[in-house]
Each structure stands twice: as C-alpha cells, then as structure tokens.
Design a protein around this motif. Structure first.
Motif, mmCIF file in Angstrom:
data_model
loop_
_atom_site.group_PDB
_atom_site.id
_atom_site.type_symbol
_atom_site.label_atom_id
_atom_site.label_comp_id
_atom_site.label_asym_id
_atom_site.label_seq_id
_atom_site.Cartn_x
_atom_site.Cartn_y
_atom_site.Cartn_z
ATOM 1 N N GLY A 32 45.932 33.699 53.500
ATOM 2 C CA GLY A 32 44.908 33.666 52.449
ATOM 3 C C GLY A 32 44.691 32.258 51.924
ATOM 4 O O GLY A 32 43.557 31.850 51.653
ATOM 5 N N ALA A 33 45.776 31.502 51.787
ATOM 6 C CA ALA A 33 45.652 30.109 51.336
ATOM 7 C C ALA A 33 44.884 29.279 52.359
ATOM 8 O O ALA A 33 44.052 28.440 51.985
ATOM 9 C CB ALA A 33 47.044 29.512 51.096
ATOM 10 N N VAL A 34 45.127 29.527 53.632
ATOM 11 C CA VAL A 34 44.416 28.792 54.688
ATOM 12 C C VAL A 34 42.923 29.137 54.652
ATOM 13 O O VAL A 34 42.072 28.244 54.734
ATOM 14 C CB VAL A 34 45.033 29.089 56.076
ATOM 15 N N VAL A 35 42.599 30.414 54.509
ATOM 16 C CA VAL A 35 41.196 30.831 54.432
ATOM 17 C C VAL A 35 40.528 30.196 53.213
ATOM 18 O O VAL A 35 39.401 29.692 53.301
ATOM 19 C CB VAL A 35 41.079 32.373 54.397
ATOM 20 N N ALA A 36 41.221 30.194 52.080
ATOM 21 C CA ALA A 36 40.660 29.574 50.868
ATOM 22 C C ALA A 36 40.477 28.075 51.062
ATOM 23 O O ALA A 36 39.478 27.495 50.596
ATOM 24 C CB ALA A 36 41.565 29.862 49.672
ATOM 25 N N LEU A 37 41.413 27.446 51.743
ATOM 26 C CA LEU A 37 41.301 26.005 52.008
ATOM 27 C C LEU A 37 40.113 25.709 52.927
ATOM 28 O O LEU A 37 39.371 24.743 52.702
ATOM 29 C CB LEU A 37 42.597 25.470 52.618
ATOM 30 N N ILE A 38 39.924 26.525 53.926
ATOM 31 C CA ILE A 38 38.761 26.366 54.806
ATOM 32 C C ILE A 38 37.478 26.495 53.994
ATOM 33 O O ILE A 38 36.526 25.726 54.175
ATOM 34 C CB ILE A 38 38.802 27.389 55.968
ATOM 35 N N ASN A 39 37.457 27.443 53.071
ATOM 36 C CA ASN A 39 36.291 27.622 52.208
ATOM 37 C C ASN A 39 36.040 26.382 51.350
ATOM 38 O O ASN A 39 34.896 25.978 51.147
ATOM 39 C CB ASN A 39 36.470 28.867 51.337
ATOM 40 N N VAL A 40 37.105 25.759 50.864
ATOM 41 C CA VAL A 40 36.967 24.532 50.066
ATOM 42 C C VAL A 40 36.391 23.405 50.930
ATOM 43 O O VAL A 40 35.499 22.671 50.482
ATOM 44 C CB VAL A 40 38.325 24.102 49.452
ATOM 45 N N TRP A 54 28.761 21.989 42.378
ATOM 46 C CA TRP A 54 29.620 21.578 43.486
ATOM 47 C C TRP A 54 31.055 21.361 42.998
ATOM 48 O O TRP A 54 32.014 21.826 43.626
ATOM 49 C CB TRP A 54 29.069 20.298 44.128
ATOM 50 N N LEU A 55 31.199 20.665 41.875
ATOM 51 C CA LEU A 55 32.527 20.402 41.319
ATOM 52 C C LEU A 55 33.239 21.701 40.945
ATOM 53 O O LEU A 55 34.433 21.867 41.221
ATOM 54 C CB LEU A 55 32.430 19.471 40.110
ATOM 55 N N MET A 56 32.506 22.631 40.354
ATOM 56 C CA MET A 56 33.115 23.910 39.987
ATOM 57 C C MET A 56 33.568 24.681 41.233
ATOM 58 O O MET A 56 34.624 25.320 41.215
ATOM 59 C CB MET A 56 32.136 24.767 39.173
ATOM 60 N N SER A 57 32.797 24.609 42.315
ATOM 61 C CA SER A 57 33.221 25.304 43.535
ATOM 62 C C SER A 57 34.472 24.658 44.118
ATOM 63 O O SER A 57 35.352 25.349 44.636
ATOM 64 C CB SER A 57 32.091 25.350 44.567
ATOM 65 N N MET A 58 34.580 23.342 44.014
ATOM 66 C CA MET A 58 35.772 22.648 44.516
ATOM 67 C C MET A 58 37.004 22.993 43.661
ATOM 68 O O MET A 58 38.086 23.272 44.196
ATOM 69 C CB MET A 58 35.555 21.131 44.523
ATOM 70 N N ILE A 59 36.832 22.979 42.343
ATOM 71 C CA ILE A 59 37.961 23.283 41.442
ATOM 72 C C ILE A 59 38.405 24.736 41.618
ATOM 73 O O ILE A 59 39.609 25.007 41.748
ATOM 74 C CB ILE A 59 37.581 22.979 39.984
ATOM 75 N N SER A 60 37.451 25.665 41.624
ATOM 76 C CA SER A 60 37.838 27.072 41.767
ATOM 77 C C SER A 60 38.487 27.317 43.139
ATOM 78 O O SER A 60 39.458 28.069 43.238
ATOM 79 C CB SER A 60 36.639 27.995 41.560
ATOM 80 N N GLY A 61 37.993 26.657 44.175
ATOM 81 C CA GLY A 61 38.599 26.794 45.498
ATOM 82 C C GLY A 61 40.032 26.288 45.516
ATOM 83 O O GLY A 61 40.922 26.921 46.098
ATOM 84 N N ALA A 62 40.261 25.143 44.864
ATOM 85 C CA ALA A 62 41.622 24.595 44.796
ATOM 86 C C ALA A 62 42.550 25.533 44.030
ATOM 87 O O ALA A 62 43.722 25.705 44.392
ATOM 88 C CB ALA A 62 41.595 23.210 44.151
ATOM 89 N N ALA A 104 32.894 21.525 50.374
ATOM 90 C CA ALA A 104 32.837 20.073 50.173
ATOM 91 C C ALA A 104 31.632 19.461 50.867
ATOM 92 O O ALA A 104 31.092 18.454 50.412
ATOM 93 C CB ALA A 104 34.126 19.426 50.684
ATOM 94 N N PHE A 105 31.184 20.088 51.956
ATOM 95 C CA PHE A 105 30.047 19.576 52.709
ATOM 96 C C PHE A 105 28.764 20.368 52.435
ATOM 97 O O PHE A 105 27.795 20.246 53.186
ATOM 98 C CB PHE A 105 30.369 19.592 54.211
ATOM 99 N N SER A 106 28.762 21.162 51.364
ATOM 100 C CA SER A 106 27.620 22.038 51.092
ATOM 101 C C SER A 106 26.809 21.628 49.866
ATOM 102 O O SER A 106 26.083 22.439 49.308
ATOM 103 C CB SER A 106 28.120 23.474 50.898
ATOM 104 N N LYS A 107 26.926 20.390 49.455
ATOM 105 C CA LYS A 107 26.209 19.956 48.254
ATOM 106 C C LYS A 107 24.693 20.109 48.427
ATOM 107 O O LYS A 107 23.995 20.513 47.499
ATOM 108 C CB LYS A 107 26.584 18.519 47.907
ATOM 109 N N SER A 108 24.180 19.808 49.599
ATOM 110 C CA SER A 108 22.733 19.937 49.818
ATOM 111 C C SER A 108 22.302 21.401 49.770
ATOM 112 O O SER A 108 21.212 21.718 49.285
ATOM 113 C CB SER A 108 22.328 19.293 51.141
ATOM 114 N N ALA A 109 23.130 22.307 50.251
ATOM 115 C CA ALA A 109 22.811 23.737 50.185
ATOM 116 C C ALA A 109 22.787 24.218 48.736
ATOM 117 O O ALA A 109 21.943 25.040 48.363
ATOM 118 C CB ALA A 109 23.817 24.541 50.997
#
Length: 189
Positions: free
Chosen positions: A43-51, A99-107, A55-60
């Motif tokens: 689960g941690a690996v899947v969450a890390l992949i999501n992070v 974007w920052l909130m998605s990075m923080i919540s992912g971490a 990280a590369f989805s700012k334009s989306a």
C-alpha cells in the motif's frame, strides 16, 4: 557409533518459535501478521507511485481548474444566484495550492502505511484498531468517489488501495494475530 563410511545423521530442526517463551519474551510475528505487513508495505508503494504521478500532474490540475472555472462562469451567466466564479487571475495560485495539497496528502498516506505496518509487526494492538478504522474510512471514501464518477486510473488506484487495506485488516484480525497481540501485551505487563 557410526560406520566410518557413512555420513552422520542430521541434527533435528529447532522447534518452531512460540508466541511466548518461559521468560515472557514474544517470538516472531505469525504468518498472518507478516502477510498483513507485506500488504501494508505494498500500500505504501502504491501511494508513493501516486505521489510521483501527482508530482508530474500540475498541468492536468490546471486544466481541471480551468474547466471548473468555465462551468462556473456559464452557470453564473444563466443564474446570478449561483456561485460566483473565482478570479481567473488566481489560477496559478490555485493550481499550486491544489498540487501542493496532493503532494502533502500523498506523503501522509505513504507514512501512514509504513507506520502502521511497523507498529502492527511489533504487536501494537492500538495500531490494529487504527488500521481498521482507516480501512473502513477508505472503503466509504472509495465507494463515495466511485459513485461520483471516475476515470480508469482513479478507479484502479482506489480499488487497489481498498483491496490492500481490506486484506491487511482481515489478516490483522485472524486468531493467530489476536494471539500475537495478546502475547505482546502480556509480555509488557
């Protein structure tokens, strides 16, 4: 005495570790705990992949906000009692914040998976309860999100994380797991 031409008999294998020895020390976690911990690390690996993907989805994120803004403008033009559109000049700021909130919540999700895996492996029964509560919340959140519409990537992410959480929780509540938690608790008294 053995014959000089024969090999000696092998020594017997040591006994399987028990949950509690005569000194009160607890042995290795049972298979169900080890499997649950492995699912949590997955689960941690899947969450890390999501992070990493986020990280590369700012334009989306920006495109999504632009579409939301356009929908608000259209709705407000038809009916001024609807929500007033936000100022488009703040799009960059809103994009960065999202974007920052998605990075923080992912971490945070990565950290939770790892911490719960580690503490459950050590036999902390409170960690088992926390993992169970988080799994129930994850299932409810997943169902709510899936009912609201989704894309394929979101669907896969939610279903995989939900399955990992449910599988780990099931293993944490097996009898041998409960015996392990009880033995750890008894050894601390």
């Amino acid at each position: 005495m053995s014959d000089p031409g024969t090999t000696p008999a092998p020594e017997p294998l040591p006994a399987a570790p028990t949950l509690e020895s005569s000194t009160g020390a607890v042995g290795a976690p049972p298979k169900s705990i080890r499997q649950a911990v492995a699912l949590m690390y997955a689960g941690a690996v899947v969450a890390l992949i999501n992070v990493v993907i986020a990280a590369f989805s700012k334009s989306a994120i920006r495109e999504t906000l632009e579409k939301q803004h356009a929908a608000l403008v259209e709705a407000y033009a038809k009916d001024p009692t609807k929500t007033k559109p936000w100022d488009l000049s703040k799009l960059d700021s809103y994009t960065s914040q999202a974007w920052l909130m998605s990075m923080i919540s992912g971490a945070i999700f990565v950290a939770l998976w790892v911490i719960l895996a580690h503490t459950n492996k050590k036999g902390n029964s409170i960690a088992r309860i926390i993992a169970t509560v988080l799994t129930v919340l994850n299932v409810l959140f997943t169902v709510a999100n899936l009912l609201g519409g989704f894309n394929l990537a979101t669907f896969v992410y939610y279903v995989v994380t939900m399955a990992l959480g449910v599988g780990a929780t099931y293993l944490l509540w097996r009898r041998e797991s409960s015996d392990y938690y009880n033995a750890v608790k008894a050894s601390r008294v």
